[in-house]
Design an enzyme around this catalytic site. Sequence first.
Site, mmCIF file in Angstrom:
data_model
loop_
_atom_site.group_PDB
_atom_site.id
_atom_site.type_symbol
_atom_site.label_atom_id
_atom_site.label_comp_id
_atom_site.label_asym_id
_atom_site.label_seq_id
_atom_site.Cartn_x
_atom_site.Cartn_y
_atom_site.Cartn_z
ATOM 1 N N GLU A 51 10.601 -2.680 -3.590
ATOM 2 C CA GLU A 51 9.194 -3.003 -3.804
ATOM 3 C C GLU A 51 8.490 -1.681 -4.074
ATOM 4 O O GLU A 51 8.367 -0.838 -3.176
ATOM 5 C CB GLU A 51 8.600 -3.669 -2.569
ATOM 6 C CG GLU A 51 9.089 -5.090 -2.341
ATOM 7 C CD GLU A 51 8.464 -5.732 -1.121
ATOM 8 O OE1 GLU A 51 8.643 -6.937 -0.948
ATOM 9 O OE2 GLU A 51 7.810 -5.013 -0.331
ATOM 10 N N ASP A 62 -2.579 -3.220 4.381
ATOM 11 C CA ASP A 62 -1.688 -2.145 4.805
ATOM 12 C C ASP A 62 -2.249 -1.371 5.988
ATOM 13 O O ASP A 62 -3.457 -1.165 6.125
ATOM 14 C CB ASP A 62 -1.419 -1.199 3.629
ATOM 15 C CG ASP A 62 -0.493 -1.831 2.608
ATOM 16 O OD1 ASP A 62 0.637 -2.177 2.988
ATOM 17 O OD2 ASP A 62 -0.901 -2.010 1.447
#
Length: 266
Positions: A51, A62
Amino acid sequence: MSDDRVAAAFARARSEERAALVAYLTAYDGGPEHSLACVRAAIDAGADVIELGIPFSDPSADGPAICAAMVRARAHGATVDRVLELLATLRRSHDAAVVLFGYANPMLHKGGEAFAAAAAQAGADGVLVVDAPPESAGPLREPARAHGLHWIPLVAPTTTAERRTLITAGGSGFVYAITLAGVTGAALQEQGSAADATLRAQLEATRAVTSLPVAAGFGVRRRTQVVRLAALADGVVVGTALVEAAQRGPRAVTELVHELREGCLR
């Protein structure tokens, strides 16, 4: 898809009686040469799917480690086009499955059609967009499909049964099953009968609505956690720990991927 590297990666892992290791790294973290060296190290050490994170100024899903990686990447000049150039360079030497991981805004800024065409040209196998729910994903999802890219769906522990069906119906490649309600790098609930039962129920609910491989991630940092998830899912996603290793260099990435991949064996 005539050359489906994602499907081949999961099929290879199944044939080797292990879960696939899906490795997240932020593109351009440490600069293009350092970033490319770390991605190559992850692939060479046995990561099945990469990824490749597209840096963004507001990465709401995140945690601190990946947010910091995006800040560093942007300081080194990361843009969508430069990330795609990095991927194209990687493709000259490596044939691993690579999924572009990011947020809708930078992709839409380039334009859905232009982004999909450029991503396919650079050698991407799919797109995973954190903040594109199915009702509004069309401007990115349809061009991606038209250019032969997988549209990787995400389901969370809080996703209802009705939405799980809707989300997975529009996807291909694999399903990313988020294992906790929080941001990347948060602590996954410790192993135990209740925690395992919750995870198992979540993953089984996803399997019930799709034939795609299911990869579990968020909060996975250690080999013991990989062992636990490898017994439940088709793939295990590790991000924050690899981003932290990448700061120490390609050798640290290699060592960590070796350790994690051993944990994928069933």
